[in-house]
Design a protein around this motif. Structure first.
Motif, PDB file in Angstrom:
ATOM      1  N   PRO A  80     -16.282   6.377  56.610  1.00  0.00           N
ATOM      2  CA  PRO A  80     -16.592   5.854  57.959  1.00  0.00           C
ATOM      3  C   PRO A  80     -17.778   4.894  57.985  1.00  0.00           C
ATOM      4  CG  PRO A  80     -16.251   8.240  58.017  1.00  0.00           C
ATOM      5  CD  PRO A  80     -16.331   7.853  56.578  1.00  0.00           C
ATOM      6  N   MET A  81     -18.812   5.189  57.213  1.00  0.00           N
ATOM      7  CA  MET A  81     -20.031   4.381  57.290  1.00  0.00           C
ATOM      8  C   MET A  81     -19.939   3.088  56.491  1.00  0.00           C
ATOM      9  SD  MET A  81     -23.161   7.147  57.411  1.00  0.00           S
ATOM     10  CE  MET A  81     -24.282   5.848  57.936  1.00  0.00           C
ATOM     11  N   THR A  82     -18.988   3.009  55.575  1.00  0.00           N
ATOM     12  CA  THR A  82     -18.802   1.755  54.829  1.00  0.00           C
ATOM     13  C   THR A  82     -17.698   0.893  55.435  1.00  0.00           C
ATOM     14  OG1 THR A  82     -17.301   2.886  53.289  1.00  0.00           O
ATOM     15  CG2 THR A  82     -19.611   2.698  52.624  1.00  0.00           C
ATOM     16  N   SER A  83     -17.245   1.236  56.631  1.00  0.00           N
ATOM     17  CA  SER A  83     -16.145   0.486  57.256  1.00  0.00           C
ATOM     18  C   SER A  83     -16.429  -1.019  57.412  1.00  0.00           C
ATOM     19  CB  SER A  83     -15.779   1.103  58.601  1.00  0.00           C
ATOM     20  OG  SER A  83     -16.890   1.144  59.469  1.00  0.00           O
ATOM     21  N   PRO A  84     -17.681  -1.448  57.697  1.00  0.00           N
ATOM     22  CA  PRO A  84     -17.901  -2.901  57.794  1.00  0.00           C
ATOM     23  C   PRO A  84     -17.613  -3.644  56.497  1.00  0.00           C
ATOM     24  CG  PRO A  84     -19.686  -1.719  58.856  1.00  0.00           C
ATOM     25  CD  PRO A  84     -18.881  -0.700  58.131  1.00  0.00           C
ATOM     26  N   VAL A  85     -18.113  -3.120  55.371  1.00  0.00           N
ATOM     27  CA  VAL A  85     -17.885  -3.819  54.104  1.00  0.00           C
ATOM     28  C   VAL A  85     -16.441  -3.652  53.659  1.00  0.00           C
ATOM     29  CG1 VAL A  85     -18.570  -1.905  52.579  1.00  0.00           C
ATOM     30  CG2 VAL A  85     -18.835  -4.254  51.812  1.00  0.00           C
ATOM     31  N   GLY A 124     -23.284  -1.582  46.666  1.00  0.00           N
ATOM     32  CA  GLY A 124     -24.511  -2.107  47.250  1.00  0.00           C
ATOM     33  C   GLY A 124     -24.680  -1.683  48.690  1.00  0.00           C
ATOM     34  N   TYR A 125     -23.584  -1.637  49.433  1.00  0.00           N
ATOM     35  CA  TYR A 125     -23.649  -1.225  50.841  1.00  0.00           C
ATOM     36  C   TYR A 125     -24.048   0.243  50.956  1.00  0.00           C
ATOM     37  CZ  TYR A 125     -22.420  -1.153  55.786  1.00  0.00           C
ATOM     38  OH  TYR A 125     -22.476  -1.058  57.154  1.00  0.00           O
ATOM     39  N   ILE A 126     -23.511   1.088  50.108  1.00  0.00           N
ATOM     40  CA  ILE A 126     -23.857   2.514  50.135  1.00  0.00           C
ATOM     41  C   ILE A 126     -25.343   2.702  49.870  1.00  0.00           C
ATOM     42  CG2 ILE A 126     -23.553   4.714  48.921  1.00  0.00           C
ATOM     43  CD1 ILE A 126     -20.619   3.934  48.477  1.00  0.00           C
ATOM     44  N   GLU A 127     -25.851   2.026  48.861  1.00  0.00           N
ATOM     45  CA  GLU A 127     -27.263   2.189  48.485  1.00  0.00           C
ATOM     46  C   GLU A 127     -28.199   1.630  49.546  1.00  0.00           C
ATOM     47  OE1 GLU A 127     -26.765   2.045  43.623  1.00  0.00           O
ATOM     48  OE2 GLU A 127     -27.235   0.203  44.719  1.00  0.00           O
ATOM     49  N   ASP A 128     -27.767   0.597  50.259  1.00  0.00           N
ATOM     50  CA  ASP A 128     -28.637  -0.049  51.242  1.00  0.00           C
ATOM     51  C   ASP A 128     -28.589   0.588  52.620  1.00  0.00           C
ATOM     52  OD1 ASP A 128     -29.394  -1.837  49.343  1.00  0.00           O
ATOM     53  OD2 ASP A 128     -28.101  -3.466  50.024  1.00  0.00           O
ATOM     54  N   ASN A 129     -27.467   1.201  52.975  1.00  0.00           N
ATOM     55  CA  ASN A 129     -27.258   1.565  54.379  1.00  0.00           C
ATOM     56  C   ASN A 129     -26.957   3.038  54.644  1.00  0.00           C
ATOM     57  OD1 ASN A 129     -27.021  -1.260  55.875  1.00  0.00           O
ATOM     58  ND2 ASN A 129     -25.907  -1.459  53.951  1.00  0.00           N
ATOM     59  N   ILE A 130     -26.703   3.825  53.621  1.00  0.00           N
ATOM     60  CA  ILE A 130     -26.375   5.237  53.841  1.00  0.00           C
ATOM     61  C   ILE A 130     -27.494   6.104  53.267  1.00  0.00           C
ATOM     62  CG2 ILE A 130     -24.723   7.094  53.432  1.00  0.00           C
ATOM     63  CD1 ILE A 130     -22.547   5.021  53.211  1.00  0.00           C
ATOM     64  N   PRO A 131     -28.245   6.811  54.114  1.00  0.00           N
ATOM     65  CA  PRO A 131     -29.351   7.654  53.626  1.00  0.00           C
ATOM     66  C   PRO A 131     -28.827   8.781  52.733  1.00  0.00           C
ATOM     67  CG  PRO A 131     -29.475   7.339  56.011  1.00  0.00           C
ATOM     68  CD  PRO A 131     -28.132   6.834  55.581  1.00  0.00           C
ATOM     69  N   LEU A 132     -29.475   8.973  51.620  1.00  0.00           N
ATOM     70  CA  LEU A 132     -29.087  10.041  50.700  1.00  0.00           C
ATOM     71  C   LEU A 132     -29.253  11.409  51.347  1.00  0.00           C
ATOM     72  CD1 LEU A 132     -28.158  10.777  47.843  1.00  0.00           C
ATOM     73  CD2 LEU A 132     -30.567  10.753  47.130  1.00  0.00           C
ATOM     74  N   GLU A 133     -30.252  11.531  52.251  1.00  0.00           N
ATOM     75  CA  GLU A 133     -30.502  12.820  52.904  1.00  0.00           C
ATOM     76  C   GLU A 133     -29.302  13.265  53.740  1.00  0.00           C
ATOM     77  OE1 GLU A 133     -32.416  10.182  53.064  1.00  0.00           O
ATOM     78  OE2 GLU A 133     -34.159  10.787  51.838  1.00  0.00           O
ATOM     79  N   LEU A 134     -28.565  12.317  54.298  1.00  0.00           N
ATOM     80  CA  LEU A 134     -27.397  12.645  55.110  1.00  0.00           C
ATOM     81  C   LEU A 134     -26.331  13.321  54.258  1.00  0.00           C
ATOM     82  CD1 LEU A 134     -26.108  12.401  57.928  1.00  0.00           C
ATOM     83  CD2 LEU A 134     -25.232  10.168  57.244  1.00  0.00           C
TER      84      LEU A 134
END
Length: 282
Positions: A194-199, A163-173
């Protein structure tokens, strides 16, 4: 000058939060204080919540260290907790990335099966799990605890990270890295982790706590002091004394609480944001 009007809703919220805080903290405070009392003071009536300094003693802690291999129990629990966190993060993050981004035939069905495991209590499967442990010679082995703990915590961890990946990490990146020749492993290593470190920090706290509170499976699988964890050790402490010496028990549980508090203090800034973001979307 006019006095500022008090918002009844906000006041009610503060009162309820304060009551909730007292209900949660008071038993913990009483446990810690009682760990420094002798048993006569623990059973005194009416109970004394805040004793004087002269009434405090370290005898309970000394007794625990002298009459049980507490250090072994403690190190076993820390090892189990750290391995559970490490392995579950690797497994759940790769699963979550696969479910969130990769094309997998029947992906929704597989993900639904993963989530369905969350609805089954771990102890409901204790018999087949024990048979598996016997088959793979994991009885009376800390890995027999670690691997099954990982299996228990992975579904919920996968759900939150996905859920965190789908909500917070842009697919374009991710697509920009793949256009430049990066593989999915490069994306996973340099973007997803790195970008999912909070969850990841949030579920690490929960997964680290799990071995400190789980009793049923660890009791069934761990047979000797060499491998026992703290929940089993505290239970064995009850049985070996034939009565409940709460001063000794409280001292053990107080020491067991320390690493969990340290982990939470270090990762608390990620805890709420990680859980709330990852649970919005599955």
């Amino acid at each position: 000058m006019f006095k500022k009007k008090i918002d009844p809703l906000k006041l009610t919220s503060y009162v309820l939060l304060t009551l909730g805080l007292i209900i949660v903290v008071l038993p913990m405070f009483y446990m810690v204080v009682s760990a420094f009392k002798d048993n006569d003071q623990v059973f005194a009536y009416p109970p004394k919540i805040i004793p004087s300094l002269s009434e405090l003693t370290l005898e309970n802690f000394k007794y625990v260290f002298d009459n049980s291999p507490f250090i072994t129990y403690f190190l076993n629990t820390i090892f189990v907790a750290l391995m559970t966190v490490l392995i579950s993060i690797i497994v759940s993050s790769t699963l979550a990335y696969s479910f969130a981004r990769l094309y997998i035939p029947g992906k929704k069905i597989i993900f639904g099966l993963v989530l369905s495991i969350m609805m089954i209590p771990g102890l409901a499967l204790i018999v087949p799990q024990f048979e598996l442990a016997v088959m793979f010679k994991l009885v009376n082995n800390v890995w027999g605890v670690i691997l099954f703990y990982v299996a228990w915590v992975t579904p919920f961890s996968t759900f939150l990270i996905k859920g965190y990946i789908e909500d917070n990490i842009p697919l374009e990146l991710e697509e920009s890295i793949q256009v430049d020749g990066g593989s999915i492993f490069t994306v996973y290593k340099n973007i997803i982790l790195p970008m999912t470190s909070p969850v990841i920090a949030s579920i690490s706290i929960l997964n680290f706590l799990f071995p400190f509170e789980e009793l049923g499976w660890s009791t069934a699988i761990l047979k000797t002091d060499k491998y026992r964890t703290l929940p089993v050790a505290i239970t064995m402490f009850f049985q070996s004394h034939g009565r409940t010496d709460w001063g000794y028990v409280f001292s053990m549980t107080t020491m067991a609480m320390i690493p969990v508090l340290i982990i939470y203090i270090l990762l608390q800034k990620f805890f709420i944001s990680g859980l709330s973001s990852g649970s919005i979307k599955g």
